[in-house]
Write a protein that holds these residues in place. Structure first.
Motif, PDB file in Angstrom:
ATOM      1  N   VAL A  28      78.645  36.983  33.844  1.00 22.33           N
ATOM      2  CA  VAL A  28      77.603  35.847  33.485  1.00 22.33           C
ATOM      3  C   VAL A  28      76.448  35.725  34.755  1.00 22.33           C
ATOM      4  O   VAL A  28      75.494  35.500  34.550  1.00 22.33           O
ATOM      5  N   LEU A  29      76.934  35.858  35.820  1.00 24.02           N
ATOM      6  CA  LEU A  29      76.079  35.673  36.986  1.00 24.02           C
ATOM      7  C   LEU A  29      75.011  36.795  37.250  1.00 24.02           C
ATOM      8  O   LEU A  29      73.845  36.532  37.761  1.00 24.02           O
ATOM      9  N   THR A  30      75.538  37.890  36.720  1.00 29.95           N
ATOM     10  CA  THR A  30      74.452  39.196  36.950  1.00 29.95           C
ATOM     11  C   THR A  30      73.700  39.461  35.480  1.00 29.95           C
ATOM     12  O   THR A  30      73.174  40.495  35.769  1.00 29.95           O
ATOM     13  N   PHE A  31      74.104  38.870  34.488  1.00 29.22           N
ATOM     14  CA  PHE A  31      73.543  39.450  33.357  1.00 29.22           C
ATOM     15  C   PHE A  31      72.354  39.453  33.331  1.00 29.22           C
ATOM     16  O   PHE A  31      71.317  40.361  32.979  1.00 29.22           O
ATOM     17  N   TRP A  32      71.222  38.297  33.993  1.00 30.18           N
ATOM     18  CA  TRP A  32      69.723  38.648  34.005  1.00 30.18           C
ATOM     19  C   TRP A  32      69.280  39.648  34.819  1.00 30.18           C
ATOM     20  O   TRP A  32      68.459  40.232  34.401  1.00 30.18           O
ATOM     21  N   LEU A  33      70.092  39.994  35.794  1.00 28.46           N
ATOM     22  CA  LEU A  33      69.756  41.379  36.545  1.00 28.46           C
ATOM     23  C   LEU A  33      69.803  42.435  35.737  1.00 28.46           C
ATOM     24  O   LEU A  33      69.131  43.314  35.848  1.00 28.46           O
TER      25      LEU A  33
END
Length: 71
Positions: A28-33
């Motif tokens: 979830v924390l790295t999905f945007w990346l």
């Protein structure tokens, strides 16, 4: 699934829960990346930025891995 670590059942359960929660949190924390990298890879290679490969895993079991194009 075969146990690789000899833990009592309750500790094995807690470890499995921890692993799932940790993996989900990192995802979830790295999905945007990951989305940004797929767009960059698509633009750079001229093909869709994600592809799959078949790999051989533990005990000779074949599985698919999803990767972002880098070259």
């Amino acid at each position: 699934m075969e146990k690789l670590i000899n833990l009592p059942p309750f500790q094995h359960f807690l470890k499995r829960i921890f692993d799932l929660v940790f993996a989900f949190t990192v995802f979830v924390l790295t999905f945007w990346l990951q989305i940004i990298l797929v767009f960059i890879a698509t633009f750079d290679t001229g093909k869709f930025g994600i592809f799959t490969q078949k790999r051989i895993g533990q005990f000779g079991k074949v599985f698919k891995i999803i990767k972002i194009r880098t070259m």
